[in-house]
Design a protein around this motif. Structure first.
Motif, PDB file in Angstrom:
ATOM      1  N   ALA A 240      -9.034 -46.514  45.321  1.00  0.00           N
ATOM      2  CA  ALA A 240      -8.829 -47.427  44.195  1.00  0.00           C
ATOM      3  C   ALA A 240     -10.173 -47.843  43.600  1.00  0.00           C
ATOM      4  CB  ALA A 240      -8.048 -48.654  44.653  1.00  0.00           C
ATOM      5  N   PRO A 241     -10.405 -47.604  42.304  1.00  0.00           N
ATOM      6  CA  PRO A 241     -11.689 -47.941  41.675  1.00  0.00           C
ATOM      7  C   PRO A 241     -11.900 -49.459  41.575  1.00  0.00           C
ATOM      8  CG  PRO A 241     -10.444 -46.354  40.356  1.00  0.00           C
ATOM      9  CD  PRO A 241      -9.502 -46.925  41.364  1.00  0.00           C
TER      10      PRO A 241
ATOM     11  N   SER B 139     -12.870 -49.045  33.863  1.00  0.00           N
ATOM     12  CA  SER B 139     -13.274 -47.634  33.905  1.00  0.00           C
ATOM     13  C   SER B 139     -12.116 -46.694  33.606  1.00  0.00           C
ATOM     14  CB  SER B 139     -13.845 -47.298  35.281  1.00  0.00           C
ATOM     15  OG  SER B 139     -12.831 -47.364  36.271  1.00  0.00           O
ATOM     16  N   ALA B 140     -12.463 -45.483  33.178  1.00  0.00           N
ATOM     17  CA  ALA B 140     -11.442 -44.460  32.929  1.00  0.00           C
ATOM     18  C   ALA B 140     -10.733 -44.096  34.225  1.00  0.00           C
ATOM     19  CB  ALA B 140     -12.097 -43.229  32.312  1.00  0.00           C
ATOM     20  N   ALA B 141     -11.479 -44.083  35.341  1.00  0.00           N
ATOM     21  CA  ALA B 141     -10.889 -43.747  36.641  1.00  0.00           C
ATOM     22  C   ALA B 141      -9.805 -44.751  37.020  1.00  0.00           C
ATOM     23  CB  ALA B 141     -11.974 -43.711  37.714  1.00  0.00           C
ATOM     24  N   PHE B 142     -10.080 -46.029  36.781  1.00  0.00           N
ATOM     25  CA  PHE B 142      -9.085 -47.056  37.087  1.00  0.00           C
ATOM     26  C   PHE B 142      -7.852 -46.871  36.204  1.00  0.00           C
ATOM     27  CE2 PHE B 142      -6.973 -51.065  36.265  1.00  0.00           C
ATOM     28  CZ  PHE B 142      -6.804 -51.580  37.540  1.00  0.00           C
ATOM     29  N   HIS B 143      -8.080 -46.648  34.929  1.00  0.00           N
ATOM     30  CA  HIS B 143      -6.961 -46.498  33.990  1.00  0.00           C
ATOM     31  C   HIS B 143      -6.077 -45.320  34.390  1.00  0.00           C
ATOM     32  CE1 HIS B 143      -4.653 -46.416  30.267  1.00  0.00           C
ATOM     33  NE2 HIS B 143      -4.913 -45.114  30.204  1.00  0.00           N
ATOM     34  N   THR B 144      -6.704 -44.194  34.773  1.00  0.00           N
ATOM     35  CA  THR B 144      -5.949 -42.998  35.154  1.00  0.00           C
ATOM     36  C   THR B 144      -5.070 -43.269  36.368  1.00  0.00           C
ATOM     37  OG1 THR B 144      -7.637 -41.522  34.266  1.00  0.00           O
ATOM     38  CG2 THR B 144      -6.163 -40.606  35.933  1.00  0.00           C
TER      39      THR B 144
ATOM     40  N   LYS C 264      -5.525 -54.537  47.948  1.00  0.00           N
ATOM     41  CA  LYS C 264      -4.702 -55.629  47.433  1.00  0.00           C
ATOM     42  C   LYS C 264      -5.058 -55.930  45.979  1.00  0.00           C
ATOM     43  CE  LYS C 264      -3.245 -60.417  48.217  1.00  0.00           C
ATOM     44  NZ  LYS C 264      -3.441 -60.835  46.798  1.00  0.00           N
ATOM     45  N   ALA C 265      -6.351 -55.921  45.670  1.00  0.00           N
ATOM     46  CA  ALA C 265      -6.783 -56.197  44.299  1.00  0.00           C
ATOM     47  C   ALA C 265      -6.176 -55.185  43.325  1.00  0.00           C
ATOM     48  CB  ALA C 265      -8.309 -56.168  44.213  1.00  0.00           C
ATOM     49  N   PHE C 266      -6.100 -53.916  43.760  1.00  0.00           N
ATOM     50  CA  PHE C 266      -5.494 -52.891  42.911  1.00  0.00           C
ATOM     51  C   PHE C 266      -3.988 -53.099  42.790  1.00  0.00           C
ATOM     52  CE2 PHE C 266      -3.396 -48.739  42.405  1.00  0.00           C
ATOM     53  CZ  PHE C 266      -3.970 -48.332  41.203  1.00  0.00           C
TER      54      PHE C 266
END
Length: 291
Positions: free
Chosen positions: A113-114, A119-124, A156-158
């Motif tokens: 989890a980013p 970020s683009a990685a998180f969005h994906t 958990k944050a993700f």
């Protein structure tokens, strides 16, 4: 403390076929089983409605039930947008198979989890998990992310950014001990609202390792279960060991699961070793001492 949780076994840990593995699970004293459902005879595409009904009937005839399916598609998890098109659809079909076989839980690895939510990685990854979570929720099921690639706090944050609990947690204390050095007891309390399934495994951390080298990330080698097993066997960074011989404090860990009211399966996973049946029998006996 007296555990009332049922004991499960990952059928694939025996290194036999599905039918033989199911019979062996019953023989060693398990009450439930978890089965990989991503390729071969357990690929959803290879199981007709009639075959699913027959398999479920066979499992029930052994006095077993399915605790969960493994729907881990490897690679970079859900970190590559182009791959997510087929991975999300395949994951939905694995959920459908799980329901047909009598379980509501599919465990998986999503990647790491980013941290950066912009970020683009998180969005994906978020987009894929959001779609999976909504689908699972709509049919009364759960995608359970296996702990290990990141700390419990980061996971958990993700999860807190998703709109449903259709994406939940498969808690594996050994992965945390071996890879991130996180405390499983603290992790249980942090993730208490998300835990729907657990693995019972033990391990030792020998030296610090970058989780991306273990679980894969964009720009790193893709995750591969055989590669992870090789890393475990090599003993370079960490080593999986029989229950009670590693860094998981099971007295505190099982107590933590009781404290949060977890009533689901304790499913034994053994990824290394030349005598898996013997190791699994010992693991069943180890858990039984707490019952």
């Amino acid at each position: 403390m007296k555990l009332t949780n049922k004991i499960g076994v990952i059928v694939d840990s025996f290194g036999l076929g599905v039918r033989e593995g199911l019979a062996k699970a019953k023989e060693v004293g398990a009450e439930g089983v978890q089965i990989y459902a991503v390729k071969g005879e357990m690929d959803p595409e290879n199981l007709s409605p009639a075959a699913r009904k027959e398999l479920r009937s066979y499992i029930e005839s052994l006095g077993l039930e399915i605790s969960a399916l493994v729907g881990d598609l490897g690679g970079h998890g859900f970190g590559v947008e182009e791959d997510n098109r087929w991975k999300v659809e395949k994951s939905k079909r694995i959920v459908d198979l799980a329901l047909d076989l009598g379980t509501t839980i599919v465990t998986t690895h999503i990647g790491i989890a980013p941290h950066d939510t912009s970020s683009a990685a998180f969005h994906t990854m978020h987009s894929a998990c959001e779609e999976l979570g909504q689908y699972a929720k709509s049919v009364g099921a759960y995608f359970a992310i296996e702990t290990g690639p990141e700390t419990a706090a980061d996971l958990k944050a993700f999860l807190d950014t998703l709109s449903t609990n259709g994406v939940s947690v498969n808690f594996d204390p050994a992965n945390m001990v071996m890879v991130t050095g996180d405390d499983p007891v603290q992790g249980v309390h942090l993730l208490k609202d998300y835990i729907v399934h657990t693995h019972v495994k033990d391990g030792i951390r020998l030296k610090e390792v970058d989780p991306r080298d273990v679980y894969g990330a964009v720009g790193y080698a893709p995750m591969d279960h055989e590669k992870i097993a090789e890393m475990v066997s090599s003993g370079l960074f960490f080593r999986e060991v029989p229950l009670g011989e590693g860094g998981v404090d099971f007295n505190r860990y099982f107590q933590a699961l009781q404290d949060i009211g977890y009533t689901g399966y304790l499913t034994i996973e053994r990824e290394v070793g030349t005598q898996p049946e013997l190791d699994i029998r010992k693991a069943v006996d180890f858990i039984r001492k707490y019952r």
